[in-house]
Design a protein around this motif. Structure first.
Motif, PDB file in Angstrom:
ATOM      1  N   LEU A  89       0.830  -1.204   0.000  1.00 38.87           N
ATOM      2  CA  LEU A  89       0.000   0.000   0.000  1.00 38.87           C
ATOM      3  C   LEU A  89       0.863   1.252   0.000  1.00 38.87           C
ATOM      4  N   GLN A  90       1.967   1.240   0.747  1.00 39.17           N
ATOM      5  CA  GLN A  90       2.873   2.390   0.754  1.00 39.17           C
ATOM      6  C   GLN A  90       3.507   2.621  -0.607  1.00 39.17           C
ATOM      7  N   ASN A  91       3.672   1.545  -1.342  1.00 37.81           N
ATOM      8  CA  ASN A  91       4.237   1.659  -2.687  1.00 37.81           C
ATOM      9  C   ASN A  91       3.163   1.869  -3.757  1.00 37.81           C
ATOM     10  N   ASN A  92       1.926   2.132  -3.305  1.00 36.66           N
ATOM     11  CA  ASN A  92       0.789   2.356  -4.219  1.00 36.66           C
ATOM     12  C   ASN A  92       0.516   1.151  -5.115  1.00 36.66           C
ATOM     13  N   ASN A  93       0.906  -0.022  -4.649  1.00 39.70           N
ATOM     14  CA  ASN A  93       0.603  -1.253  -5.381  1.00 39.70           C
ATOM     15  C   ASN A  93      -0.711  -1.795  -4.819  1.00 39.70           C
ATOM     16  N   TRP A 138      -7.854  -3.352   4.038  1.00 37.26           N
ATOM     17  CA  TRP A 138      -8.540  -3.446   2.752  1.00 37.26           C
ATOM     18  C   TRP A 138      -9.295  -2.155   2.459  1.00 37.26           C
ATOM     19  N   ALA A 139      -9.964  -1.600   3.482  1.00 35.86           N
ATOM     20  CA  ALA A 139     -10.693  -0.345   3.283  1.00 35.86           C
ATOM     21  C   ALA A 139      -9.737   0.798   2.939  1.00 35.86           C
ATOM     22  N   GLU A 140      -8.529   0.782   3.530  1.00 36.88           N
ATOM     23  CA  GLU A 140      -7.573   1.843   3.230  1.00 36.88           C
ATOM     24  C   GLU A 140      -7.109   1.802   1.781  1.00 36.88           C
ATOM     25  N   VAL A 141      -7.147   0.633   1.182  1.00 35.06           N
ATOM     26  CA  VAL A 141      -6.827   0.546  -0.248  1.00 35.06           C
ATOM     27  C   VAL A 141      -7.797   1.418  -1.042  1.00 35.06           C
ATOM     28  N   TYR A 142      -9.090   1.374  -0.687  1.00 35.87           N
ATOM     29  CA  TYR A 142     -10.090   2.186  -1.388  1.00 35.87           C
ATOM     30  C   TYR A 142     -10.017   3.657  -0.953  1.00 35.87           C
ATOM     31  N   ILE A 143      -9.703   3.881   0.330  1.00 37.93           N
ATOM     32  CA  ILE A 143      -9.611   5.268   0.801  1.00 37.93           C
ATOM     33  C   ILE A 143      -8.512   6.008   0.054  1.00 37.93           C
ATOM     34  N   ASP A 144      -7.367   5.334  -0.157  1.00 34.38           N
ATOM     35  CA  ASP A 144      -6.272   5.972  -0.888  1.00 34.38           C
ATOM     36  C   ASP A 144      -6.664   6.295  -2.327  1.00 34.38           C
ATOM     37  N   GLN A 145      -7.671   5.600  -2.819  1.00 33.71           N
ATOM     38  CA  GLN A 145      -8.139   5.863  -4.191  1.00 33.71           C
ATOM     39  C   GLN A 145      -9.410   6.711  -4.202  1.00 33.71           C
ATOM     40  N   ASN A 151      -3.326  -3.461  -6.060  1.00 35.28           N
ATOM     41  CA  ASN A 151      -3.777  -4.830  -6.333  1.00 35.28           C
ATOM     42  C   ASN A 151      -3.088  -5.819  -5.407  1.00 35.28           C
ATOM     43  N   ALA A 152      -1.770  -5.670  -5.254  1.00 36.49           N
ATOM     44  CA  ALA A 152      -1.042  -6.580  -4.366  1.00 36.49           C
ATOM     45  C   ALA A 152      -1.477  -6.377  -2.921  1.00 36.49           C
ATOM     46  N   ALA A 153      -1.678  -5.117  -2.513  1.00 32.96           N
ATOM     47  CA  ALA A 153      -2.107  -4.851  -1.137  1.00 32.96           C
ATOM     48  C   ALA A 153      -3.462  -5.487  -0.859  1.00 32.96           C
ATOM     49  N   GLU A 154      -4.388  -5.331  -1.790  1.00 28.21           N
ATOM     50  CA  GLU A 154      -5.717  -5.933  -1.609  1.00 28.21           C
ATOM     51  C   GLU A 154      -5.621  -7.452  -1.503  1.00 28.21           C
ATOM     52  N   GLU A 155      -4.741  -8.045  -2.316  1.00 27.40           N
ATOM     53  CA  GLU A 155      -4.581  -9.502  -2.287  1.00 27.40           C
ATOM     54  C   GLU A 155      -4.019  -9.959  -0.941  1.00 27.40           C
ATOM     55  N   TYR A 156      -3.023  -9.254  -0.420  1.00 26.76           N
ATOM     56  CA  TYR A 156      -2.443  -9.635   0.871  1.00 26.76           C
ATOM     57  C   TYR A 156      -3.473  -9.512   1.985  1.00 26.76           C
ATOM     58  N   PHE A 157      -4.262  -8.429   1.974  1.00 20.65           N
ATOM     59  CA  PHE A 157      -5.270  -8.260   3.024  1.00 20.65           C
ATOM     60  C   PHE A 157      -6.341  -9.346   2.928  1.00 20.65           C
ATOM     61  N   GLN A 158      -6.713  -9.707   1.732  1.00 20.15           N
ATOM     62  CA  GLN A 158      -7.703 -10.767   1.571  1.00 20.15           C
ATOM     63  C   GLN A 158      -7.146 -12.119   2.027  1.00 20.15           C
ATOM     64  N   ARG A 159      -5.854 -12.353   1.793  1.00 16.10           N
ATOM     65  CA  ARG A 159      -5.236 -13.590   2.266  1.00 16.10           C
ATOM     66  C   ARG A 159      -5.183 -13.614   3.798  1.00 16.10           C
ATOM     67  N   ALA A 160      -4.980 -12.459   4.395  1.00 17.75           N
ATOM     68  CA  ALA A 160      -5.008 -12.382   5.859  1.00 17.75           C
ATOM     69  C   ALA A 160      -6.411 -12.680   6.380  1.00 17.75           C
ATOM     70  N   ILE A 161      -7.443 -12.206   5.675  1.00 15.24           N
ATOM     71  CA  ILE A 161      -8.825 -12.474   6.080  1.00 15.24           C
ATOM     72  C   ILE A 161      -9.114 -13.966   5.996  1.00 15.24           C
ATOM     73  N   ILE A 162      -8.560 -14.631   4.997  1.00 11.91           N
ATOM     74  CA  ILE A 162      -8.763 -16.076   4.880  1.00 11.91           C
ATOM     75  C   ILE A 162      -8.188 -16.794   6.099  1.00 11.91           C
ATOM     76  N   LYS A 163      -7.054 -16.316   6.595  1.00 13.62           N
ATOM     77  CA  LYS A 163      -6.435 -16.957   7.751  1.00 13.62           C
ATOM     78  C   LYS A 163      -7.231 -16.704   9.026  1.00 13.62           C
ATOM     79  N   ASP A 164      -7.845 -15.539   9.157  1.00  5.90           N
ATOM     80  CA  ASP A 164      -8.660 -15.237  10.335  1.00  5.90           C
ATOM     81  C   ASP A 164      -9.645 -14.136   9.958  1.00  5.90           C
ATOM     82  N   ASP A 165     -10.884 -14.528   9.704  1.00  6.03           N
ATOM     83  CA  ASP A 165     -11.874 -13.552   9.228  1.00  6.03           C
ATOM     84  C   ASP A 165     -12.578 -12.823  10.356  1.00  6.03           C
TER      85      ASP A 165
END
Length: 465
Positions: A198-202, A227-234, A204-218
């Motif tokens: 997210l700091q690197n403005n990537n 994940w919400a901050e990904v949209y806030i930055d946009q 798609n990758a940030a969203e994927e990592y956050f979603q993978r974290a949700i899979i581990k513990d939702d």
């Protein structure tokens, strides 16, 4: 050989010095073997023993023959007796010489005894050294042995400790590698990767990592916040809000998710949506956990409805705070609304919509509540006018009965009374009936609250003299 006292030469066949009369001292023959043995024993005690060789003994014997040519010769007992006998025969004995010889023999015997004792002691010393029975040597050997054993134990302990440290280091490295790998694939590891992306403005990758974290513990809120901050930055606040609303819909009893959504609304300055979120929550434990953000909607008394008289409207809030309201149908805010400090008076006929919010101590506004009131005052009957229609020959006064809350108006030219017309008069007391004429008298009542007029009462008066 030479005398040890005066240095004169002594013939080989004589036992007394011819110059000073000192008896020749007989010493044991020098045995180099004993020196070799002593050195070997001493070397063994010092840890530097060198085995004795036959060649060494022969060499010492050979060297001693050449090195001790001028040493004192050792005579056998028979040779000593023969020489002494020859001397006794060849020389005249005198008391002084006899005494001298006796003293010399005694001295020689004492020296022989001492030398023999030393020889025996040396031999015993060598024997003890050989057998290891000398107490000092034995103690030294025991101390040296203990020291060597202690040194060996210390070295063995050091080696063992070194091996243990190496093994421990390897185990720690292995555990560290396992922990690192596990951490990289853990919930926390995914979160860190997501924020780095997210700091690197990537995004798609940030969203994927956050979603993978949700899979581990939702059930944990951090991944949803990321994940919400990904949209806030946009600048997509609607999608960011949907992240929380969607998960709360599936987990309506998760207080942490509600708190994360509340934090999102506060960070994005949408505090007015917090109460709407909590109003849909039916779980008391969640409401208790976020009680600081609960702001109850105001209530109105009396209830909304239609009333035929003036009303005082009271606004209350169960959670306290400050109440703001409007009466023009718009939603109130702390900036646009009127702060409620006393009951609202509805004294005119009409329809009134009151909207109000309550802002709690944490600045969280409640949802807007509203109430609509209709005020319809009742219309009085046409006014009572006396006297009744007729012909009159005497002066008479006309009277209108005016109830409370009304004002009476009249005309005397037959027109309908209109408070705004110049030909209409406001009734303030009895009116004189005109003489010698016919008069059409019309009267109405006007409600002081709503301005509504009653029906017209008409009287026809004829006066004659």
């Amino acid at each position: 050989m030479r005398c040890t006292h005066c240095g004169a030469n002594i013939p080989d066949d004589q036992m007394v010095c011819p110059e000073c009369g000192a008896e020749v001292q007989i010493v044991p023959d020098y045995n180099p073997l004993e020196d070799v043995i002593a050195r070997e024993v001493k070397g063994s005690v010092e840890g530097a023993t060198r085995p004795m060789q036959t060649d060494d003994i022969r060499r010492y014997r050979r060297d001693s023959l050449t090195q001790n040519v001028n040493s004192t010769r050792v005579l056998s007992q028979s040779e000593m007796d023969r020489i002494r006998e020859k001397r006794r025969k060849g020389r005249k004995s005198s008391p002084e010489a006899e005494e001298l010889r006796r003293n010399s023999r005694q001295k020689q015997q004492a020296q022989d005894r001492d030398e023999s004792m030393r020889h025996r002691q040396g031999t015993d010393e060598i024997r003890r050294q050989r057998q290891g029975t000398d107490p000092a040597v034995k103690r030294q050997n025991t101390a040296d042995l203990k020291s060597q054993r202690q040194q060996k134990r210390l070295e063995a302990a050091k080696r063992k400790r070194r091996r243990l440290l190496i093994a421990l280091f390897c185990v720690i490295v292995f555990i560290g590698v396992v922990i690192f790998v596990a951490y990289q694939n853990s919930y926390t590891g995914m979160m860190q990767k997501g924020y780095r992306a997210l700091q690197n403005n990537n995004y798609n990758a940030a969203e994927e990592y956050f979603q993978r974290a949700i899979i581990k513990d939702d059930s944990r809120p951090e991944a949803y916040t990321g994940w919400a901050e990904v949209y806030i930055d946009q600048d997509d606040l609607e999608s960011a809000e949907d992240v929380f609303l969607d998960v709360i819909e599936t987990q309506p009893t998760n207080a942490q998710l509600y708190q994360a959504a509340i934090d999102f609304y506060i960070d994005t300055e949408q505090q007015d949506k917090i109460s709407a979120l909590l109003n849909d929550c039916e779980d008391s434990s969640v409401l208790s956990a976020v009680s600081d953000y609960v702001s109850a909607a105001p209530e109105f008394k009396p209830e909304a409805g239609t009333y035929n008289e003036v009303q005082e409207i009271t606004i209350l809030s169960d959670t306290g705070g400050t109440i703001y309201y409007t009466t023009d149908g718009t939603d109130p805010t702390a900036e646009t609304g009127t702060e409620y400090t006393e009951p609202i008076l509805l004294q005119n006929e009409g329809e009134f919509e009151i909207r109000a919010i309550a802002v709690n101590a944490n600045g969280i506004p409640s949802v807007v509540s509203s109430a609509t009131y209709t005020i319809e005052f009742p219309i009085a009957n046409a006014p009572a006018v006396t006297p009744s229609t007729g012909q009159y020959t005497e002066p008479t006064q006309i009277t209108i009965t005016v109830p409370d809350g009304y004002t009476a108006y009249y005309t005397m030219d037959g027109s309908t009374p209109d408070p705004s017309s110049s030909t209409t008069y406001q009734y303030s007391g009895p009116v004189d009936m005109p003489a010698d004429t016919q008069t059409i008298f019309n009267a109405i009542l006007v409600n002081n609250n709503n301005g509504k007029a009653t029906d017209v009462t008409t009287r026809n008066y004829i006066t004659t003299e």
